[in-house]
Design an enzyme around this catalytic site. Structure first.
Site, PDB file in Angstrom:
ATOM      1  N   ASN A 284       0.874  -1.182   0.000  1.00  0.00           N
ATOM      2  CA  ASN A 284       0.000   0.000   0.000  1.00  0.00           C
ATOM      3  C   ASN A 284       0.908   1.227   0.000  1.00  0.00           C
ATOM      4  OD1 ASN A 284      -1.737   2.091   0.479  1.00  0.00           O
ATOM      5  ND2 ASN A 284      -2.339   1.423   2.536  1.00  0.00           N
ATOM      6  N   TRP A 285       1.013   1.864  -1.167  1.00  0.00           N
ATOM      7  CA  TRP A 285       1.961   2.979  -1.303  1.00  0.00           C
ATOM      8  C   TRP A 285       1.471   4.244  -0.615  1.00  0.00           C
ATOM      9  CZ3 TRP A 285       3.960   3.025  -7.090  1.00  0.00           C
ATOM     10  CH2 TRP A 285       4.500   1.769  -7.385  1.00  0.00           C
ATOM     11  N   LYS A 286       0.199   4.275  -0.246  1.00  0.00           N
ATOM     12  CA  LYS A 286      -0.400   5.500   0.317  1.00  0.00           C
ATOM     13  C   LYS A 286      -0.148   6.666  -0.657  1.00  0.00           C
ATOM     14  CE  LYS A 286      -0.049   3.317   4.745  1.00  0.00           C
ATOM     15  NZ  LYS A 286       0.050   3.408   6.196  1.00  0.00           N
TER      16      LYS A 286
ATOM     17  N   HIS B 116      -9.393   1.141   5.087  1.00  0.00           N
ATOM     18  CA  HIS B 116      -8.100   1.399   5.739  1.00  0.00           C
ATOM     19  C   HIS B 116      -8.308   2.381   6.897  1.00  0.00           C
ATOM     20  CE1 HIS B 116      -3.999   2.662   6.495  1.00  0.00           C
ATOM     21  NE2 HIS B 116      -3.623   1.560   5.875  1.00  0.00           N
TER      22      HIS B 116
ATOM     23  N   GLU C  70      -6.659   4.813   7.919  1.00  0.00           N
ATOM     24  CA  GLU C  70      -6.452   6.233   7.595  1.00  0.00           C
ATOM     25  C   GLU C  70      -7.705   6.831   6.960  1.00  0.00           C
ATOM     26  OE1 GLU C  70      -2.769   5.637   5.477  1.00  0.00           O
ATOM     27  OE2 GLU C  70      -1.835   5.105   7.389  1.00  0.00           O
TER      28      GLU C  70
ATOM     29  N   GLU D  16      -4.879  -4.727  10.707  1.00  0.00           N
ATOM     30  CA  GLU D  16      -3.879  -3.671  10.850  1.00  0.00           C
ATOM     31  C   GLU D  16      -4.123  -2.914  12.153  1.00  0.00           C
ATOM     32  OE1 GLU D  16      -2.142  -2.583   6.736  1.00  0.00           O
ATOM     33  OE2 GLU D  16      -3.799  -1.237   7.130  1.00  0.00           O
TER      34      GLU D  16
ATOM     35  N   GLY E  48       2.944   2.604  10.632  1.00  0.00           N
ATOM     36  CA  GLY E  48       3.874   3.714  10.456  1.00  0.00           C
ATOM     37  C   GLY E  48       4.617   4.099  11.724  1.00  0.00           C
TER      38      GLY E  48
ATOM     39  N   SER F 260       3.889  -1.831  10.128  1.00  0.00           N
ATOM     40  CA  SER F 260       5.347  -1.856  10.273  1.00  0.00           C
ATOM     41  C   SER F 260       5.983  -3.196   9.909  1.00  0.00           C
ATOM     42  CB  SER F 260       5.758  -1.424  11.688  1.00  0.00           C
ATOM     43  OG  SER F 260       5.337  -0.088  11.937  1.00  0.00           O
TER      44      SER F 260
ATOM     45  N   GLY G  24       3.123  -0.971   4.123  1.00  0.00           N
ATOM     46  CA  GLY G  24       3.143   0.434   3.759  1.00  0.00           C
ATOM     47  C   GLY G  24       4.545   0.872   3.358  1.00  0.00           C
ATOM     48  N   GLY G  25       5.216   1.567   4.267  1.00  0.00           N
ATOM     49  CA  GLY G  25       6.515   2.177   3.976  1.00  0.00           C
ATOM     50  C   GLY G  25       7.526   1.255   3.317  1.00  0.00           C
TER      51      GLY G  25
HETATM   52  P1  13P Z   1       3.369   0.658   7.467  1.00  0.00           P
HETATM   53  O1  13P Z   1       3.853  -0.654   6.893  1.00  0.00           O
HETATM   54  O2  13P Z   1       4.063   1.843   6.893  1.00  0.00           O
HETATM   55  O3  13P Z   1       3.313   0.620   8.959  1.00  0.00           O
HETATM   56  O4  13P Z   1       1.827   0.818   6.974  1.00  0.00           O
HETATM   57  C1  13P Z   1       0.956  -0.241   7.157  1.00  0.00           C
HETATM   58  C2  13P Z   1      -0.300   0.044   6.429  1.00  0.00           C
HETATM   59  O5  13P Z   1      -1.064   0.928   6.807  1.00  0.00           O
HETATM   60  C3  13P Z   1      -0.591  -0.742   5.218  1.00  0.00           C
HETATM   61  O6  13P Z   1      -1.886  -0.521   4.753  1.00  0.00           O
END
Ligand code: 13P
Length: 250
Positions: free
Chosen positions: A9-11, A95, A97, A167, A173, A212, A233-234
């Site tokens: 998930n590149w956000k 998600h 967010e 999640e 993050g 993470s 994510g990251g």
């Molecule tokens: P991180 O891997 O950056 O913690 O993000 C997780 C996430 O929200 C994937 O959807």
């Protein structure tokens, strides 16, 4: 045996050039066969580029969101039909967010789940508790509410064409992951919710862990019996690290 899925998930990161390079890099890395199913979920403007670059490779593409509506005067929204037309396979729904920053509630998330499936996309349904909820021992209550809202709207059969991602918000993050045992406990709980409705579907559905996930911790989390891969994510933003995470799912 469920095949694992690792989805990035590149956000709101990336560019057209990065999309092309990352998908091509993954394709080259796994030219002789992928250790698991691999998906990338770039921002909307780069989805078509990602689909093009992923064609003929083991990489599949998902969107980070989808409208609950099919078409109409909904400025800024993107329908499941549009995503399916350009070649997406997945759409992330719910998600944390979007639940918090865009005020998406369980009913809207369920409507998005249904909309994705109407257009042949597999929803990746995200659920998870906040730190405050975990500390108040309310994790199961929150996750059950989030899963049951979709079960009530879509029915258990719909989960045969869906993925769930657990999640925990406190792990997103933050560099702080759930321990493998904490993840396993919630994953088993989620599968149990589905098993109460249909054991075959419960055994079939993939439950990913997100929060993470890194090359250094992926293998121990993915080794848990009810963890079927990750939503990353990251660490999904560069080829080498993301490829290592995919290998940890092999
Ligand atoms: P991180 O891997 O950056 O913690 O993000 C997780 C996430 O929200 C994937 O959807």
């Amino acid at each position: 045996m469920r095949q694992k899925l690792v989805a990035g998930n590149w956000k709101m990161y990336g560019s057209r050039a990065m999309t092309r390079a990352l998908v091509a890099g993954l394709a080259a890395e796994f030219a002789d066969g992928a250790p698991c199913e691999i998906a990338v979920c770039p921002p909307f403007p780069f989805l078509e580029e990602a689909c093009r670059a992923a064609g003929g490779t083991p990489v599949t593409v998902g969107a980070q969101d989808v409208s609950d509506r099919d078409e109409g005067a909904f400025t800024g929204q993107v329908s499941g039909a549009m995503l399916a037309e350009i070649g997406c396979r997945y759409a992330i729904v719910g998600h944390s967010e979007r639940r918090s920053l865009n005020a998406e509630d369980d009913a809207l998330v369920a409507a998005k789940f249904l909309a994705a499936q109407r257009h042949g996309l597999a929803p990746i349904l995200c659920v998870g508790e906040s730190l405050e909820e975990r500390e108040a021992d309310r994790t199961e209550e929150v996750v059950a509410r989030q899963v049951r809202a979709v079960l009530a709207a879509a029915g258990i059969e719909a989960f045969a064409r869906a993925v769930i991602a657990y999640e925990p918000i406190w792990a997103i993050g933050t560099g702080r992951t759930a321990t493998p045992e904490q993840a396993q406990a919630v994953h088993a709980f989620i599968r149990g919710l589905l098993r109460a409705e249909n054991a075959n579907i419960a055994d079939f559905v993939k439950v990913l862990y997100g929060g993470s996930v890194k090359a250094a911790n992926a293998a121990e989390i993915f080794a848990m019996p009810d963890v079927d891969g990750g939503l990353v994510g990251g660490a999904s933003l560069e080829v080498e690290g993301f490829a290592s995470i995919c290998r940890a799912a092999g």
